[in-house]
Scaffold this motif. Sequence first.
Motif, PDB file in Angstrom:
ATOM      1  N   GLU A 287       0.798  -1.062   0.114  1.00 24.81           N
ATOM      2  CA  GLU A 287       0.022  -0.023   0.179  1.00 24.81           C
ATOM      3  C   GLU A 287       0.918   1.281   0.154  1.00 24.81           C
ATOM      4  OE1 GLU A 287      -3.382   0.225  -0.327  1.00 24.81           O
ATOM      5  OE2 GLU A 287      -2.906  -2.105  -0.860  1.00 24.81           O
ATOM      6  N   ARG A 288       1.981   1.251   0.603  1.00 27.40           N
ATOM      7  CA  ARG A 288       2.832   2.377   0.325  1.00 27.40           C
ATOM      8  C   ARG A 288       3.309   2.554  -0.924  1.00 27.40           C
ATOM      9  NH1 ARG A 288       7.278   0.256   2.750  1.00 27.40           N
ATOM     10  NH2 ARG A 288       6.900   0.999   4.998  1.00 27.40           N
ATOM     11  N   LYS A 289       3.688   1.606  -1.686  1.00 26.48           N
ATOM     12  CA  LYS A 289       3.849   1.847  -3.250  1.00 26.48           C
ATOM     13  C   LYS A 289       2.761   2.365  -3.871  1.00 26.48           C
ATOM     14  CE  LYS A 289       7.319  -2.118  -3.267  1.00 26.48           C
ATOM     15  NZ  LYS A 289       7.360  -3.427  -3.876  1.00 26.48           N
ATOM     16  N   TYR A 290       1.542   1.835  -3.619  1.00 24.25           N
ATOM     17  CA  TYR A 290       0.271   2.594  -4.337  1.00 24.25           C
ATOM     18  C   TYR A 290      -0.044   3.886  -3.992  1.00 24.25           C
ATOM     19  CZ  TYR A 290      -4.384   3.455  -4.876  1.00 24.25           C
ATOM     20  OH  TYR A 290      -5.564   4.235  -5.252  1.00 24.25           O
ATOM     21  N   MET A 291       0.194   4.123  -2.395  1.00 21.65           N
ATOM     22  CA  MET A 291       0.007   5.404  -2.197  1.00 21.65           C
ATOM     23  C   MET A 291       1.052   6.339  -2.697  1.00 21.65           C
ATOM     24  SD  MET A 291      -2.530   5.957   0.086  1.00 21.65           S
ATOM     25  CE  MET A 291      -2.477   7.026   1.154  1.00 21.65           C
ATOM     26  N   ILE A 292       2.323   6.291  -2.641  1.00 24.48           N
ATOM     27  CA  ILE A 292       3.283   7.159  -3.183  1.00 24.48           C
ATOM     28  C   ILE A 292       3.290   7.366  -4.677  1.00 24.48           C
ATOM     29  CG2 ILE A 292       5.841   7.382  -3.809  1.00 24.48           C
ATOM     30  CD1 ILE A 292       6.383   5.822  -1.097  1.00 24.48           C
ATOM     31  N   HIS A 293       2.963   6.409  -5.354  1.00 25.39           N
ATOM     32  CA  HIS A 293       2.826   6.440  -6.683  1.00 25.39           C
ATOM     33  C   HIS A 293       1.408   7.390  -7.214  1.00 25.39           C
ATOM     34  CE1 HIS A 293       2.191   5.636 -11.014  1.00 25.39           C
ATOM     35  NE2 HIS A 293       1.209   5.189 -10.980  1.00 25.39           N
ATOM     36  N   SER A 294       0.330   6.863  -6.495  1.00 31.13           N
ATOM     37  CA  SER A 294      -0.993   7.905  -6.589  1.00 31.13           C
ATOM     38  C   SER A 294      -0.832   9.317  -6.289  1.00 31.13           C
ATOM     39  CB  SER A 294      -1.972   7.169  -5.863  1.00 31.13           C
ATOM     40  OG  SER A 294      -2.189   6.025  -6.216  1.00 31.13           O
ATOM     41  N   LEU A 295      -0.089   9.375  -4.997  1.00 35.84           N
ATOM     42  CA  LEU A 295      -0.041  10.825  -4.803  1.00 35.84           C
ATOM     43  C   LEU A 295       1.065  11.729  -5.553  1.00 35.84           C
ATOM     44  CD1 LEU A 295       0.528  10.128  -0.852  1.00 35.84           C
ATOM     45  CD2 LEU A 295      -1.291  11.548  -1.841  1.00 35.84           C
ATOM     46  N   GLU A 296       2.035  11.066  -6.036  1.00 38.34           N
ATOM     47  CA  GLU A 296       2.727  11.686  -6.844  1.00 38.34           C
ATOM     48  C   GLU A 296       2.252  11.888  -8.263  1.00 38.34           C
ATOM     49  OE1 GLU A 296       7.321  10.535  -5.092  1.00 38.34           O
ATOM     50  OE2 GLU A 296       6.561   9.261  -6.742  1.00 38.34           O
ATOM     51  N   SER A 297       1.543  11.127  -8.783  1.00 40.84           N
ATOM     52  CA  SER A 297       0.657  11.220 -10.097  1.00 40.84           C
ATOM     53  C   SER A 297      -0.417  12.359  -9.894  1.00 40.84           C
ATOM     54  CB  SER A 297      -0.025  10.051 -10.333  1.00 40.84           C
ATOM     55  OG  SER A 297       0.607   9.016 -10.579  1.00 40.84           O
ATOM     56  N   LEU A 298      -0.736  12.784  -8.722  1.00 43.08           N
ATOM     57  CA  LEU A 298      -1.431  13.962  -8.742  1.00 43.08           C
ATOM     58  C   LEU A 298      -0.625  15.312  -8.536  1.00 43.08           C
ATOM     59  CD1 LEU A 298      -4.260  12.642  -6.001  1.00 43.08           C
ATOM     60  CD2 LEU A 298      -4.361  12.986  -8.643  1.00 43.08           C
ATOM     61  N   GLY A 299       0.444  15.181  -8.686  1.00 46.97           N
ATOM     62  CA  GLY A 299       1.565  16.256  -8.193  1.00 46.97           C
ATOM     63  C   GLY A 299       1.678  16.701  -6.983  1.00 46.97           C
ATOM     64  N   ILE A 300       1.514  15.673  -6.042  1.00 49.95           N
ATOM     65  CA  ILE A 300       1.770  15.948  -4.594  1.00 49.95           C
ATOM     66  C   ILE A 300       3.089  15.508  -4.001  1.00 49.95           C
ATOM     67  CG2 ILE A 300       0.803  15.529  -2.068  1.00 49.95           C
ATOM     68  CD1 ILE A 300      -2.075  15.040  -3.381  1.00 49.95           C
ATOM     69  N   ARG A 301       3.756  16.457  -3.301  1.00 53.19           N
ATOM     70  CA  ARG A 301       5.121  16.023  -3.023  1.00 53.19           C
ATOM     71  C   ARG A 301       5.245  14.917  -2.009  1.00 53.19           C
ATOM     72  NH1 ARG A 301       9.625  19.931   0.062  1.00 53.19           N
ATOM     73  NH2 ARG A 301      11.212  18.333   0.063  1.00 53.19           N
ATOM     74  N   VAL A 302       5.794  13.858  -2.114  1.00 45.80           N
ATOM     75  CA  VAL A 302       5.844  13.003  -1.264  1.00 45.80           C
ATOM     76  C   VAL A 302       7.217  13.073  -0.502  1.00 45.80           C
ATOM     77  CG1 VAL A 302       6.216  10.398  -0.494  1.00 45.80           C
ATOM     78  CG2 VAL A 302       4.342  11.301  -1.954  1.00 45.80           C
TER      79      VAL A 302
END
Length: 370
Positions: A287-302
């Motif tokens: 889920e960490r991988k999913y969340m990081i990919h999804s957040l960054e795809s929205l332009g959100i800085r992780v």
Amino acid sequence: MADSVTDRHKVKLLHGGDIYSAREQLSRMENPPDILDFSANINPLGLPEGVKLAITKSVDSFNAYPDPLCRELIADLAIFEKVPSPWLHCGNGAADIIYRLVYAKKPKKAMVLAPTFAEYEEALNAGKCQIFHYELDPEKAFRIDEKFLEALQPDMDMLFVCNPNNPTGQLVPKELILKILERCQALNILCVLDECFNDFLEDPEKYTAKEYVKDFANLFIIKAFTKIYALAGLRLGYCISSNEKLLKDLIKAGQPWSVSIVAQVAGIQAMKEKEYLIRTKELICEERKYMIHSLESLGIRVIASAANYIFIKWPFSTKNPLHEMLFSQGILIRNCDNYYGLSPGYYRIGINKHENNVALISALSRIEKQ
């Protein structure tokens, strides 16, 4: 009496996981949404089934006082952590250990990172201790480096380091931890190392300082069942230190029955739940991988996500703060602007079950498109 209750409700709480205030506020809406809580970093698998069964079976023992020395729990914990039992002390969650430690040691000057877990500073303030904040650089993604060693001074009594750090999710390499311990030993500083989120790491042994406990009497490690076993409501924390005098002082620094029977029963059973830990790590990793990919795809800085939470910077200008827009949909995330050293726009998001993570990403996508 009514006024005092009203005043209590006006107190602004420091931490995430305040579902009670959320329910109270959302209940005023015409059609209140269900709450999805990403503001607390609790194992999304919930209480292990074996722990639930053990608690149920122990109900008839609740009429007695709990063992103030937690003998059975500490005996099992010594085997679990591979340390001598005299090096262990259990308390009513990690926060209880922190407050007891400050009360027992009465430090005059202490250092904390900024940002970091707020309860260190709260406990130190309660003990009227002078606090020095070591401000982490956002340009370096809030990482700690060897320059930190220079900030440690002879007039300091205590240092708090959270590894991985909360809320930033950044890790301190073991090599640097050793240098910090050596520096603290030379300056007679008690190094308090909070490893409450260590068990969520893919390789916990790579970052724990447990191997240094024997050689450093100035090392005090804090851990908890709270996060990894989802025992937040039962409250069970513990510490590891070879300084047995300090641990005896810790016992004297609080009331004798701080760990309830139900918490002791839960802790004893939790350490047997090996399959649960395997499933936890698999879920968090995926889920960490999913969340990081999804957040960054929205332009959100992780910024970082070493443990079971993700530290982000919201990059968009919106009429209302992100946490307020999500709250109106029943979604709670940890607004970090009350952390010392953080400005508005920083958030911590706990990693949840997949369907809940999808719901959060969908909500963020809708907000981003606005």
